[in-house]
Write a protein that holds these residues in place. Structure first.
Motif, mmCIF file in Angstrom:
data_model
loop_
_atom_site.group_PDB
_atom_site.id
_atom_site.type_symbol
_atom_site.label_atom_id
_atom_site.label_comp_id
_atom_site.label_asym_id
_atom_site.label_seq_id
_atom_site.Cartn_x
_atom_site.Cartn_y
_atom_site.Cartn_z
ATOM 1 N N GLU A 48 0.790 -1.231 0.000
ATOM 2 C CA GLU A 48 0.000 0.000 0.000
ATOM 3 C C GLU A 48 0.826 1.287 0.000
ATOM 4 N N VAL A 100 1.975 2.492 -3.451
ATOM 5 C CA VAL A 100 0.797 2.828 -4.264
ATOM 6 C C VAL A 100 0.218 4.168 -3.828
ATOM 7 N N HIS A 112 -9.496 2.628 3.197
ATOM 8 C CA HIS A 112 -8.341 2.110 2.461
ATOM 9 C C HIS A 112 -8.754 1.577 1.089
ATOM 10 N N LEU A 139 -7.176 2.935 -2.499
ATOM 11 C CA LEU A 139 -6.573 2.041 -3.479
ATOM 12 C C LEU A 139 -7.383 1.977 -4.770
ATOM 13 N N LEU A 175 -5.486 -5.299 -7.226
ATOM 14 C CA LEU A 175 -4.812 -4.656 -6.106
ATOM 15 C C LEU A 175 -5.771 -4.507 -4.933
ATOM 16 N N VAL A 176 -6.982 -4.033 -5.209
ATOM 17 C CA VAL A 176 -7.972 -3.843 -4.157
ATOM 18 C C VAL A 176 -8.335 -5.174 -3.521
ATOM 19 N N ALA A 205 -5.407 -6.452 -1.324
ATOM 20 C CA ALA A 205 -5.257 -5.617 -0.132
ATOM 21 C C ALA A 205 -6.376 -5.887 0.867
#
Length: 247
Positions: free
Chosen positions: A133, A136, A179, A183, A191-192, A195
């Protein structure tokens, strides 16, 4: 199951004690020929079942994060189902999902045991989250317009209210939503997803306590948005570093 466990967003009762699963009414009607298009009630039954399973899953997650379902304890699907007012099936399916997430483990012929998280495992999860994270967020701070970040302010303010409430489970969901929102600015669904999986795994039990720690964590969300919108990248780096140091 202990009386202390409460179901948040209680699912509606679905034939408790009658042996009728979710969607049984729709399937019975189909058998009696009350619908000329058999596919319709079957599809509705599937949707209803998925909805109930989702509600049970949300309730179980809340109970796990709040500590109402205790690490090391074994809980059976029929007992939980009786408390939720549903059959054991949606509870078992929700528990299987939690097993995939690492929150519980299957105990043959008994039910599901809530996993105990050691300090090392929690630290490793926090390190992996930071590795993913932090770069990013720093890249997004340089490339995404300030007005897009400004749209996240309601999510940041929601974390402040949740922290003030003192409810760990409420804060966990608000924090996750913030969060996720950050993202999502990257436009990368994978990615989401990754994470969020890491985030949920790190919540059993919730890292950190209630009160000052959560209030400070939530305040960093607001500070991050303020710094990004103002174009103060040095401040952004400092806030992000501090935030993930305490993950």
């Amino acid at each position: 199951m202990e009386e202390g466990v409460r179901v948040v967003g209680r699912v509606p009762e679905q034939g408790r004690g009658r042996g009728r699963g979710v969607g049984a009414e729709g399937m019975d009607q189909g058998v009696r020929g009350e619908h000329t298009h058999g596919e319709v009630p079957a599809a509705r039954a599937v949707v209803r079942r998925a909805s109930v399973r989702g509600q049970v899953l949300d309730a179980l997650r809340h109970a796990l994060v709040s500590g109402e379902l205790r690490p090391g304890e074994v809980y059976s699907a029929p007992v939980l189902g009786e408390r939720f007012g549903v059959s054991a099936t949606p509870v078992r399916e929700a528990m299987q999902r939690l097993a995939v997430e690492g929150a519980v483990e299957v105990v043959p012929n008994r039910g599901f045991r809530v996993v105990r998280r050691g300090e090392r495992e929690l630290a490793e999860l926090a390190e992996v989250r930071a590795l993913i994270e932090v770069p990013v967020v720093l890249r997004l701070a340089r490339t995404v317009p300030g007005e897009r970040w400004g749209e996240l302010r309601p999510l940041a303010e929601a974390t402040v209210r949740a922290a003030a409430s003192g409810c760990r489970a409420t804060y966990a969901e608000a924090d996750r939503a913030f969060h996720r929102g950050v993202l999502s600015l990257a436009g990368n669904g994978e990615l989401v997803r990754i994470a969020e999986d890491l985030y949920r795994r790190a919540q059993w039990p919730l890292v950190g306590g209630v009160g000052a720690d959560l209030l400070a964590d939530a305040a960093e969300h607001v500070a991050l948005l303020d710094a990004v919108v103002a174009g103060e990248l040095d401040v952004v780096r400092g806030v992000v570093g501090e935030h993930f140091a305490g993950v």
